[in-house]
Design a protein around this motif. Structure first.
Motif, mmCIF file in Angstrom:
data_model
loop_
_atom_site.group_PDB
_atom_site.id
_atom_site.type_symbol
_atom_site.label_atom_id
_atom_site.label_comp_id
_atom_site.label_asym_id
_atom_site.label_seq_id
_atom_site.Cartn_x
_atom_site.Cartn_y
_atom_site.Cartn_z
ATOM 1 N N SER A 1 0.791 -1.270 -0.116
ATOM 2 C CA SER A 1 0.032 0.046 0.145
ATOM 3 C C SER A 1 0.781 1.356 0.142
ATOM 4 O O SER A 1 0.340 2.302 -0.505
ATOM 5 C CB SER A 1 -0.981 0.119 1.180
ATOM 6 N N LEU A 2 1.910 1.220 0.829
ATOM 7 C CA LEU A 2 2.906 2.454 0.778
ATOM 8 C C LEU A 2 3.398 2.751 -0.268
ATOM 9 O O LEU A 2 4.067 3.741 -0.705
ATOM 10 C CB LEU A 2 3.991 2.108 1.841
ATOM 11 N N VAL B 1 -6.601 24.567 -1.165
ATOM 12 C CA VAL B 1 -6.728 24.695 0.343
ATOM 13 C C VAL B 1 -7.612 23.635 0.841
ATOM 14 O O VAL B 1 -7.276 23.270 1.922
ATOM 15 C CB VAL B 1 -7.167 26.428 0.465
ATOM 16 N N SER B 2 -8.662 23.570 0.164
ATOM 17 C CA SER B 2 -9.703 22.610 0.927
ATOM 18 C C SER B 2 -9.103 21.264 0.869
ATOM 19 O O SER B 2 -9.290 20.501 1.767
ATOM 20 C CB SER B 2 -11.056 22.663 0.049
ATOM 21 N N LYS B 3 -8.836 20.809 -0.199
ATOM 22 C CA LYS B 3 -7.904 19.689 -0.304
ATOM 23 C C LYS B 3 -6.934 19.139 0.765
ATOM 24 O O LYS B 3 -6.878 18.101 1.288
ATOM 25 C CB LYS B 3 -7.261 19.204 -1.602
ATOM 26 N N ARG B 4 -5.811 20.205 1.031
ATOM 27 C CA ARG B 4 -4.836 20.071 2.140
ATOM 28 C C ARG B 4 -5.672 19.823 3.516
ATOM 29 O O ARG B 4 -5.194 19.396 4.323
ATOM 30 C CB ARG B 4 -3.845 21.193 1.922
ATOM 31 N N ASN C 1 -4.969 11.469 6.780
ATOM 32 C CA ASN C 1 -3.751 10.878 7.060
ATOM 33 C C ASN C 1 -3.577 10.458 8.658
ATOM 34 O O ASN C 1 -3.100 9.598 8.748
ATOM 35 C CB ASN C 1 -2.656 12.014 6.768
ATOM 36 N N ARG C 2 -4.328 11.340 9.299
ATOM 37 C CA ARG C 2 -4.108 10.968 10.848
ATOM 38 C C ARG C 2 -4.890 9.761 10.897
ATOM 39 O O ARG C 2 -4.645 8.888 11.746
ATOM 40 C CB ARG C 2 -4.793 12.010 11.630
ATOM 41 N N ALA C 3 -5.853 9.578 10.241
ATOM 42 C CA ALA C 3 -6.915 8.429 10.422
ATOM 43 C C ALA C 3 -6.320 7.067 9.983
ATOM 44 O O ALA C 3 -6.366 6.164 10.693
ATOM 45 C CB ALA C 3 -8.193 8.610 9.740
ATOM 46 N N LYS D 1 2.790 11.493 3.650
ATOM 47 C CA LYS D 1 1.455 12.610 3.069
ATOM 48 C C LYS D 1 0.735 11.724 2.333
ATOM 49 O O LYS D 1 -0.375 12.189 1.983
ATOM 50 C CB LYS D 1 2.365 13.631 2.210
ATOM 51 N N ASN D 2 1.035 10.426 1.705
ATOM 52 C CA ASN D 2 0.099 9.703 0.929
ATOM 53 C C ASN D 2 -0.266 8.532 1.737
ATOM 54 O O ASN D 2 -0.880 7.282 1.050
ATOM 55 C CB ASN D 2 0.789 9.181 -0.275
ATOM 56 N N ALA D 3 -0.448 8.351 3.117
ATOM 57 C CA ALA D 3 -0.735 7.382 3.717
ATOM 58 C C ALA D 3 -2.415 6.910 3.755
ATOM 59 O O ALA D 3 -2.867 5.842 3.647
ATOM 60 C CB ALA D 3 -0.793 7.575 5.357
#
Length: 331
Positions: free
Chosen positions: A16-17, A39-42, A49-51, A62-64
Motif C-alpha cells: 500500500s505504501l 486549500v480545501s484539499k490540503r 492521514n491521521r486516520a 503524506k500519501n498514507a
C-alpha cells in the motif's frame, strides 16, 4: 475476531505504501477531488492521514490516506477511530467530517450500503470548545511591520509590505495571498483602488478591494514588478531579480513573516492573526457581519463570529474594573 480498526487496515502495508496514484475506485480520492480548491484539499487530507495512521500504525507520510480501503468503512470503525484521535474539538470534528465525506462518496460509488452510511452520518461530533486561537494584532504592530518592510529598499521589501498590507486590509488567507495572479488584478484609477479576484476555500471566487494606503503599498510593488502575467507575489533573487513565473509558497510566506517580525521586534504573530484582526476591525467599525463574512470568504456568519476578538478585549477591559487590596510582603 478482528477489531473495527483492523478491518480498515490494508492487506499489505508494504504494497500500500508504494501506491503513488490512487485508482479512480478509491472513494477518498474522489472525495478530495470534489473539494475544488487546493486549500480545501490540503485541509481534509491532513485528518485522513491521521486516520490512516490510527487504522494502521505502519502507515506514514503524506500519501498514507491513499492506502486505506475506504470502501469498507463502517460506523463501528469510525467510532473506534474517534475514540483514539486526540486534539481539540475542532480538530476531532474535522476528522469526523472528512470520514463522513469519504463515506458519502463511497455510497455514491455503490461501495457502501444505505444503512451503513446512515449509521456513520448519525455519529455526533465533539460538543466541547476551546478558547479562540491566535490573537488580535494592534494597529501599532502592523505599522511597525510595514515600516520595517519599507526600510528594505530591495524589491523584496516592497513585495513583503504589499503582502502584509493585503492581509491586514482584506483578511485574505495565507494560501490565497500566495495564489494571486497579476492578470486577476484590476486597477480602478478614478477610485484609487485595486480589485483582486481570488479563488478561496471550497473553490469559491470572491473579489478583494484595496483602497487607501493598502492600494498605495500595492502600487509601490507593482511599479517594481510591472504588470507582466504571473504570480503577483513571486520569488525575488538575492540580487533583486524578480521571477514572475515562480509563485511564492505558503512555507515561504511563513518564513518571510517570521523574518519581518524579527526585524520589527513583533512576537507571536502569524498570517491568520492578521485575518482575525481584520474581522475584529471591520465589526468594530460598524460593518454588517454578513458583509464581513463575504469579505473574508466565510460560508457562515457563525465562523466569522469565532474570528471576532472584540469579546476578549472587552473581557480584559472589564477585568480592570475590579480591584483587590495589595499588601507588600515583609521580610
Amino acid at each position: 475476531m478482528a477489531s473495527s480498526l483492523e478491518l480498515l487496515a490494508p492487506e499489505s502495508a508494504e504494497n500500500s505504501l508504494s501506491i503513488e496514484i490512487a485508482t479512480p475506485q478509491c472513494p477518498a480520492t474522489v472525495y478530495i477531488e470534489t473539494l475544488g480548491s487546493d486549500v480545501s484539499k490540503r485541509t481534509m487530507i491532513s485528518p485522513l492521514n491521521r486516520a490512516a495512521a490510527v487504522f494502521n500504525p505502519a502507515l506514514a507520510g503524506k500519501n498514507a490516506w491513499r492506502a486505506i480501503p475506504w470502501g469498507k468503512l463502517t460506523a463501528p470503525a469510525v467510532r473506534a477511530l474517534m475514540g483514539r484521535i486526540g486534539g481539540s474539538p475542532a480538530t476531532r470534528n474535522k476528522a469526523l467530517a472528512a470520514l463522513k465525506g469519504v463515506a458519502r462518496t463511497a455510497w455514491e460509488m455503490r461501495m457502501l450500503g444505505n444503512d451503513e452510511l446512515l449509521r456513520i452520518q448519525s455519529i455526533k461530533g465533539d460538543a466541547g470548545s476551546r478558547e479562540p486561537a491566535g490573537r488580535y494584532v494592534p494597529t501599532g504592530e502592523i505599522s511597525t511591520l510595514l515600516q520595517t518592510c519599507a526600510s528594505d529598499q530591495t524589491p523584496a521589501g516592497a513585495r513583503d509590505a504589499s503582502m502584509v498590507a493585503i492581509a491586514a486590509a482584506t483578511g485574505a488567507r495565507r494560501a490565497e495571498i500566495a495564489s494571486i495572479r497579476a492578470e486577476n488584478l484590476c486597477h480602478v484609477p478614478e477610485e484609487s483602488r485595486y480589485a483582486v479576484r481570488i479563488i478561496g476555500k471550497r473553490n469559491k471566487e470572491r473579489t478583494l478591494h484595496l483602497t487607501g494606503n493598502a492600494a498605495r503599498i500595492l502600487a509601490d510593488w507593482l511599479s517594481i514588478r510591472s504588470d507582466v502575467p504571473g504570480a503577483l507575489f513571486c520569488a525575488v533573487r538575492k540580487g533583486g531579480s524578480i521571477l514572475p513565473e515562480r509563485q511564492i509558497s505558503t512555507t515561504a510566506l511563513d518564513k518571510i513573516l517570521r523574518k519581518r517580525c524579527g526585524e520589527a521586534n513583533v512576537t507571536d504573530l502569524d498570517w491568520h492573526d492578521l485575518r482575525r484582526s481584520t474581522v475584529s476591525n471591520l465589526l468594530d467599525a460598524g460593518a454588517d457581519i454578513s458583509t464581513v463574512a463575504g469579505i473574508v470568504g466565510h460560508s457562515s456568519v457563525n465562523t466569522t463570529r469565532r474570528y471576532d476578538r472584540r469579546p476578549e478585549r472587552a473581557r480584559i477591559k472589564a477585568s480592570e474594573l475590579i480591584s483587590v487590596p495589595y499588601f507588600g510582603r515583609t521580610n
